[in-house]
Design a protein around this motif. Structure first.
Motif, PDB file in Angstrom:
ATOM      1  N   SER A   1       0.877  -1.172   0.000  1.00  0.00           N
ATOM      2  CA  SER A   1       0.000   0.000   0.000  1.00  0.00           C
ATOM      3  C   SER A   1       0.916   1.224   0.000  1.00  0.00           C
ATOM      4  N   HIS A   2       0.363   2.379  -0.317  1.00  0.00           N
ATOM      5  CA  HIS A   2       1.227   3.570  -0.320  1.00  0.00           C
ATOM      6  C   HIS A   2       0.938   4.419   0.906  1.00  0.00           C
ATOM      7  N   TYR A   3       1.992   4.918   1.512  1.00  0.00           N
ATOM      8  CA  TYR A   3       1.811   5.680   2.745  1.00  0.00           C
ATOM      9  C   TYR A   3       1.774   7.192   2.514  1.00  0.00           C
TER      10      TYR A   3
ATOM     11  N   ASN B   1      -8.460   7.600   3.804  1.00  0.00           N
ATOM     12  CA  ASN B   1      -8.782   6.374   3.085  1.00  0.00           C
ATOM     13  C   ASN B   1      -7.676   6.019   2.094  1.00  0.00           C
ATOM     14  N   ASP B   2      -7.182   7.032   1.422  1.00  0.00           N
ATOM     15  CA  ASP B   2      -6.228   6.833   0.326  1.00  0.00           C
ATOM     16  C   ASP B   2      -4.852   7.348   0.733  1.00  0.00           C
ATOM     17  N   ASP B   3      -3.986   6.547   1.313  1.00  0.00           N
ATOM     18  CA  ASP B   3      -4.177   5.127   1.486  1.00  0.00           C
ATOM     19  C   ASP B   3      -3.762   4.752   2.910  1.00  0.00           C
TER      20      ASP B   3
ATOM     21  N   ALA C   1       5.428   8.122  -2.758  1.00  0.00           N
ATOM     22  CA  ALA C   1       5.227   8.817  -4.049  1.00  0.00           C
ATOM     23  C   ALA C   1       4.323   8.075  -5.023  1.00  0.00           C
ATOM     24  N   GLU C   2       3.334   7.352  -4.474  1.00  0.00           N
ATOM     25  CA  GLU C   2       2.336   6.745  -5.363  1.00  0.00           C
ATOM     26  C   GLU C   2       1.526   7.835  -6.034  1.00  0.00           C
ATOM     27  N   GLU C   3       1.126   8.808  -5.239  1.00  0.00           N
ATOM     28  CA  GLU C   3       0.264   9.871  -5.769  1.00  0.00           C
ATOM     29  C   GLU C   3       0.964  10.645  -6.872  1.00  0.00           C
ATOM     30  N   ALA C   4       2.254  10.840  -6.716  1.00  0.00           N
ATOM     31  CA  ALA C   4       2.978  11.636  -7.702  1.00  0.00           C
ATOM     32  C   ALA C   4       3.145  10.873  -9.003  1.00  0.00           C
TER      33      ALA C   4
ATOM     34  N   ILE D   1     -15.113  12.568  -1.654  1.00  0.00           N
ATOM     35  CA  ILE D   1     -14.030  13.120  -0.834  1.00  0.00           C
ATOM     36  C   ILE D   1     -12.642  12.681  -1.308  1.00  0.00           C
ATOM     37  N   TYR D   2     -12.610  11.874  -2.383  1.00  0.00           N
ATOM     38  CA  TYR D   2     -11.345  11.343  -2.898  1.00  0.00           C
ATOM     39  C   TYR D   2     -10.348  12.478  -3.185  1.00  0.00           C
ATOM     40  N   HIS D   3      -9.176  12.368  -2.581  1.00  0.00           N
ATOM     41  CA  HIS D   3      -8.073  13.319  -2.780  1.00  0.00           C
ATOM     42  C   HIS D   3      -8.380  14.730  -2.258  1.00  0.00           C
ATOM     43  N   THR D   4      -9.399  14.887  -1.443  1.00  0.00           N
ATOM     44  CA  THR D   4      -9.737  16.230  -0.934  1.00  0.00           C
ATOM     45  C   THR D   4      -9.344  16.356   0.542  1.00  0.00           C
TER      46      THR D   4
HETATM   47 ZN   LIG Z   1      -4.671   8.496  -4.321  1.00  0.00          ZN
END
Ligand SMILES: [Zn+2]
Length: 798
Positions: free
Chosen positions: A143-145, A155-157, A188-191, A287-290
């Motif tokens: 999973s990504h921290y 939630n993410d993540d 850096a999953e999001e990036a 709410i994803y990414h907010t």
């Molecule tokens: Zn994400």
């Protein structure tokens, strides 16, 4: 066209009361099956903090969610350092060999992608190992921290990461597994998925591959869906069905997922020939990414489901012989009342053809038995296209009307409280179907219309089997079941119980198979694509038609007043469903208003050219909200000034220049290259790009009208060079750069004169920018990777 005359044997069932009793019994049975389907898709009760040590407890995991998602912790930030220290401490506390992989890694797959260049990041992955007793391979729990810059990522993540910590705790309390279990908490999953890519490519533990179980979330609630597998998945799917306590997954999901713009760490592992399963919960996408993705918004039931499945799978893969997981073929699989049903993918096309032949045979039999004529069968087939087209169109128009009333929905993945709108779409689909049926039932006949529905299901089955094999079961199996029910109905006494039993069983098959996609497609695609769910709902309705027909008086028997009454009765369900659609949409608009807890999302960026002193406000909103509109006044193209922000057209407006420095480009060396053959024209430039403030990303672009880039390396890593479009034809994006900067080596052929490069960096947060006005209550930040970004750029001649 006319309905065939009623035969003497039909009279018993034409007795209205008996027919109505059968209809009610059949519908109650179908409702029970539908309820069973919904229960099978529901999340388990979260287990308390004092649950037995060998079990997964959502309450225990949640404590770690609170620590990890205490604040936004984007890759490279001090907050992310604190999260990493907590993870390392927790895993070491469990007695696991734990280390941090500190590396520069390229992105996985082709993601954001700098035009004609490369994306990289400095990553620090947390890697811990539970050694197996007699390993046949490795199981990786991933999973990504890191979180996005705009929110804490509850939630993410954090949920996935905390679930893995709790799984690690549970695994260390029991007997050691046979295989190695490796816990990979990526950065850096999001990036750019760079952490996972760096682990999969370079980490010693990744060298021999293994089974990856990736845990994600794209929302805040709902069942955990196993939505992606590696290729040749039959054995993995078998283990999933056996070892996951809540096996919700469908081979159709991966086809849907490919159509979405989302990507996860799993991609990085698939690039490197790992096998595995990818799971996420996806409902509550608003709410994803907010900033609203806080720990309190984590559904503990979803967290429990994530953990239960991950623990069950880790234990099972922990004892399975991992040398033997390639089945050589994919499975078709789908959830059936809390279990997972699967069959080999090579059966898909034969089954689809069999369903088509069976439906064809049914049509032939209907004609032979006088239940339909060639004309009515053809009419039934042709006219069934109407609801199949009209219902999705209606759903699309309904959403267009709702977003016209509430434009803020345009930037949301899904409304905050979407359930009313979803029900409205289902009611609308039912209204279309009932209306169509009421108009045509007497003219075409119920048998021919039922045939039309089954025929389209069978045709779709063949089309899907060819184009989207994982989804063919959706229509093939209901078509097959419907045709078999038709054979039974024709082969048994019409006034006996068997025809009713047969059509009810076939309808139950359709409910079991088609209700889950109706339920899951809404959160997966959002209301903007509610039309897809409407299409599936209509297909389900067509398959259930023979049972619905029992509610009607038998066709063809009535004349005069009786017929008129029947027609009125037939119109009743259509009118009721249409009214329900309108009321539900209205309730949705009344209930789901924007307020402080459910803000309208807005997107704003600030970009400064430190060379010219020109600054701009930018937004990616297509139709800017009133708050955003105070900053922007027209469409701008930023490709020439801010190549690091992408080539898309944005809305923009003038801004006051902030006293902020651009990143420096320091020339370390400038030499002629020793290529073969030797080229006097070729220059090798070694530069260091150094941010002058705390930044999240750094970019460097080359003006390809001043030089042609032959090759490039970043922090010692060669990166691909492909000619890109526009002025800045080659570029590098570097996420989470260290304070000392990033070294870039460019081998290029100048066009005569200086080589022009443009450096840009970006930080997060606009509150200190001159002219920024804080958002009022009810106005929020859109979940995107560029919200609240502050970019500073400058051109350097070299
Ligand atoms: Zn994400």
């Amino acid at each position: 066209m006319g309905a065939p005359p009623t035969r003497p044997a039909d009279r018993a069932l034409t007795k209205p009361r008996r027919r109505l009793t059968s209809a009610v019994a059949a519908l109650v049975a179908l409702l029970a099956v539908g309820a069973g389907v919904l229960v099978g898709l529901s999340t388990p009760a979260p287990r308390p903090a004092d649950a037995p040590a060998g079990e997964f407890s959502a309450a225990r995991a949640y404590r770690n969610v609170e620590v990890i998602a205490a604040e936004p912790h984007v890759a490279g930030s001090a907050a992310n350092d604190r999260v990493r220290e907590h993870l390392v401490g927790t895993l070491r506390g469990l007695g696991l060999q734990t280390e941090v992989q500190d590396a520069v890694a390229p992105e996985a797959g082709q993601l954001s992608g700098a035009a004609g260049g490369a994306t990289l990041a400095r990553v620090r992955n947390v890697v811990a190992r539970l050694p197996g007793t007699d390993p046949t391979g490795k199981v990786f729990l991933v999973s990504h921290y890191d979180s996005v810059q705009t929110g804490p990522g509850g939630n993410d993540d954090a949920a996935g990461t905390a679930a893995i910590l709790e799984v690690a705790r549970a695994l260390t309390t029991g007997p050691r597994p046979r295989n190695d279990i490796v816990f990979v908490l990526t950065d850096a999953e999001e990036a750019c998925l760079c952490g996972a890519a760096g682990f999969a490519a370079d980490h010693p533990l990744a060298r021999d591959g293994g089974v990856v179980l990736n845990l994600e979330a794209r929302g805040s609630t709902g069942p955990v869906i196993m939505f992606e597998t590696s290729r040749n998945n039959a054995k993995l799917v078998e283990v999933f069905g056996k070892a996951a306590p809540h096996p919700v997954g469908t081979s159709f999901a991966v086809e849907i997922y490919r159509a979405l713009p989302n990507d996860t760490d799993f991609t990085a592992f698939l690039d490197r020939k790992f096998v595995g399963l990818n799971s996420a919960y996806i409902d509550g996408g608003a709410i994803y990414h907010t900033p609203l993705d806080v720990p309190a918004r984590v559904d503990r039931g979803s967290l429990q489901m994530h953990g239960d499945n991950a623990l069950g799978l880790a234990r099972e893969f922990g004892r399975t012989d991992l040398g033997d997981l390639d089945a050589g073929h994919d499975d078709t699989y789908f959830p059936v009342l809390g279990a997972l049903v699967s069959y080999p993918g090579w059966l898909t096309l034969p089954l689809a053809v069999a369903a088509l032949l069976a439906v064809g045979a049914l049509g032939w039999l209907l004609r032979r038995r006088g239940r339909a004529t060639a004309g009515t069968l053809a009419a039934g087939f042709g006219l069934t296209l109407l609801p199949v087209v009209v219902a999705p169109l209606g759903a699309w128009l309904l959403w267009a009307a709702i977003t016209t009333i509430r434009p803020g929905y345009a930037e949301l993945l899904d409304p905050y409280r979407p359930v009313w709108y979803r029900l409205a779409v289902v009611a609308l689909s039912a209204a279309v179907l009932f209306c169509w049926y009421a108009l045509l039932r007497r003219r075409v006949g119920p048998a021919a219309l039922a045939f039309g529905g089954l025929a389209w299901l069978a045709v779709f089955g063949v089309l899907l089997a060819v184009a989207v094999p994982g989804g063919a079961y959706l229509t093939t199996l209901p078509a097959l079941a419907g045709a078999l029910a038709g054979f039974v109905a024709l082969a048994t006494r019409r006034d006996g119980p068997w025809p009713v039993v047969a059509v009810t069983l076939a309808a139950a098959v359709a409910v079991v198979i088609l209700l889950p996609p109706v339920v899951l497609l809404f959160p997966a695609l959002g209301m903007g694509m509610g039309a897809v769910a409407a299409l599936v709902a209509v297909l389900l309705g067509l398959a259930v038609l023979p049972v619905v027909d029992l509610l009607h008086p038998r066709a063809g028997g009535q004349r005069g007043l009786l017929a008129l009454r029947a027609r009125r009765l037939g119109a009743l369900p259509a009118a009721a469903a249409a009214l329900a659609a309108v009321v539900l949409a209205g309730v949705g608009l009344a209930v789901d208003r924007f307020d402080a807890a459910h803000p309208v999302p807005t997107h704003l960026m600030y970009a400064l050219d430190a060379g010219t002193g020109k600054a701009a406000w930018l937004t990616r909103e297509e139709k800017p909200q009133p708050w955003t509109d105070g900053y922007v006044d027209g469409t701008v193209s930023i490709a020439d000034d801010f190549p690091g922000l992408g080539a898309t057209e944005l809305r923009g407006g003038p801004a006051t220049a902030a006293p902020l420095p651009a990143p420096k480009v320091e020339l370390l060396s400038d030499s002629r290259s020793f290529s073969d053959p030797p080229s006097r024209d070729q220059r090798v430039l070694r530069v260091r790009v150094v941010p002058q403030r705390q930044v999240r990303l750094l970019t460097l672009h080359v003006d390809t009208s001043t030089a042609t880039v032959r090759s490039a390396s970043v922090a010692g890593r060669d990166v691909p060079v492909e000619p890109g479009d526009g002025k800045w034809g080659f570029g590098i994006v570097f996420h989470a750069p260290p304070p000392e900067g990033v070294e870039v080596t460019l081998t290029l052929v100048p066009r005569g004169g200086a080589v022009s490069v443009r450096a840009m960096d970006a930080s997060d947060g606009l509150s200190a920018v001159p002219g920024f006005r804080p958002r009022p209550e009810g106005v929020g930040v859109v979940g995107s990777h560029s919200s609240e970004m502050l970019a500073v750029a400058r051109t350097y001649p070299l």
